[in-house]
Motif scaffolding. Structure first.
Motif, PDB file in Angstrom:
ATOM      1  N   ARG A   1      35.256 -76.795  43.799  1.00 58.73           N
ATOM      2  CA  ARG A   1      33.924 -76.502  43.332  1.00 58.73           C
ATOM      3  C   ARG A   1      33.080 -76.826  44.587  1.00 58.73           C
ATOM      4  O   ARG A   1      33.093 -77.434  45.548  1.00 58.73           O
ATOM      5  N   HIS A   2      31.870 -75.884  44.593  1.00 59.08           N
ATOM      6  CA  HIS A   2      30.807 -75.983  45.595  1.00 59.08           C
ATOM      7  C   HIS A   2      30.063 -77.058  45.735  1.00 59.08           C
ATOM      8  O   HIS A   2      29.118 -77.149  44.855  1.00 59.08           O
ATOM      9  N   VAL A   3      30.449 -78.079  46.441  1.00 60.63           N
ATOM     10  CA  VAL A   3      29.407 -79.080  46.857  1.00 60.63           C
ATOM     11  C   VAL A   3      29.262 -79.060  48.306  1.00 60.63           C
ATOM     12  O   VAL A   3      30.056 -78.976  49.073  1.00 60.63           O
ATOM     13  N   ALA A   4      28.079 -79.777  48.715  1.00 65.99           N
ATOM     14  CA  ALA A   4      27.721 -79.790  50.066  1.00 65.99           C
ATOM     15  C   ALA A   4      28.355 -80.907  50.553  1.00 65.99           C
ATOM     16  O   ALA A   4      28.738 -81.123  51.800  1.00 65.99           O
ATOM     17  N   SER A   5      28.559 -82.200  50.021  1.00 74.25           N
ATOM     18  CA  SER A   5      28.805 -83.442  50.523  1.00 74.25           C
ATOM     19  C   SER A   5      30.025 -84.136  49.920  1.00 74.25           C
ATOM     20  O   SER A   5      30.085 -84.248  48.622  1.00 74.25           O
ATOM     21  N   LEU A   6      30.440 -84.968  50.486  1.00 73.64           N
ATOM     22  CA  LEU A   6      31.498 -86.066  50.099  1.00 73.64           C
ATOM     23  C   LEU A   6      31.093 -86.724  48.954  1.00 73.64           C
ATOM     24  O   LEU A   6      31.495 -87.114  47.929  1.00 73.64           O
ATOM     25  N   PHE A   7      29.719 -87.129  49.170  1.00 69.08           N
ATOM     26  CA  PHE A   7      28.828 -88.016  48.119  1.00 69.08           C
ATOM     27  C   PHE A   7      28.598 -86.997  46.589  1.00 69.08           C
ATOM     28  O   PHE A   7      28.114 -87.859  45.814  1.00 69.08           O
ATOM     29  N   GLU A   8      28.801 -86.011  46.521  1.00 65.00           N
ATOM     30  CA  GLU A   8      28.668 -85.241  45.505  1.00 65.00           C
ATOM     31  C   GLU A   8      29.990 -85.152  44.653  1.00 65.00           C
ATOM     32  O   GLU A   8      29.987 -84.759  43.361  1.00 65.00           O
ATOM     33  N   LEU A   9      30.940 -85.551  45.000  1.00 73.91           N
ATOM     34  CA  LEU A   9      32.418 -85.719  44.352  1.00 73.91           C
ATOM     35  C   LEU A   9      32.160 -86.547  43.142  1.00 73.91           C
ATOM     36  O   LEU A   9      31.871 -87.670  43.114  1.00 73.91           O
ATOM     37  N   THR A  10      32.902 -86.137  42.036  1.00 74.34           N
ATOM     38  CA  THR A  10      33.239 -87.177  41.067  1.00 74.34           C
ATOM     39  C   THR A  10      34.479 -88.107  41.473  1.00 74.34           C
ATOM     40  O   THR A  10      35.056 -87.906  42.427  1.00 74.34           O
ATOM     41  N   ALA A  11      34.361 -89.184  40.544  1.00 71.05           N
ATOM     42  CA  ALA A  11      35.568 -90.094  41.143  1.00 71.05           C
ATOM     43  C   ALA A  11      36.697 -89.428  40.770  1.00 71.05           C
ATOM     44  O   ALA A  11      37.817 -89.552  41.728  1.00 71.05           O
TER      45      ALA A  11
END
Length: 128
Positions: free
Chosen positions: A44-54
């Motif tokens: 999934r295109h996310v910029a940051s580690l902090f955008e990941l779901t659990a």
């Protein structure tokens, strides 16, 4: 910012992928700093580690261990640096999360102490 359309990690060839799970893939870095330098990349295109779901974060953790086991078998490194750059101030240049797994070898640096602190060379030596 990198969009999914212009993102090199959203355009990976299947041949580049060396491992993966439902949420992430592993590739070898195209500009490695050490033998076996790998990148763990969310599908999934996310910029940051902090955008990941659990769930994505837990899957990343599992894949990190699998990657280490593979690198231990293939290259027998003496240690690892694990790194994530989040944001321009942290020198992130591709805005699709990627976790660096950099195997370290005895003698690859004259004095490896300080590890990731070397991003600020004037603060790297703290033991004197």
């Amino acid at each position: 910012m990198t969009t999914a359309r212009s993102c090199p990690f959203c355009q990976l060839a299947a041949a580049d992928i060396v491992a993966g799970n439902a949420f992430h893939v592993v590739i070898r870095d195209r500009f490695p700093v050490s033998l076996g330098h790998s990148l763990l990349i969310p599908k999934r295109h996310v910029a940051s580690l902090f955008e990941l779901t659990a769930e994505e974060f837990n899957a990343l953790h599992e894949l990190l261990h699998i990657t280490k086991q593979q690198l231990d078998t293939q290259h027998q490194p003496a240690g690892y640096n694990i790194g994530v750059n989040v944001g321009e101030a942290a020198r992130q240049t591709v805005f699709h999360l990627h976790v660096h797994v950099m195997p370290r070898y005895v003698g690859d640096q004259e004095d490896p102490r300080g590890g990731v602190r070397w991003i600020f060379p004037e603060k790297a030596v703290y033991w004197d």
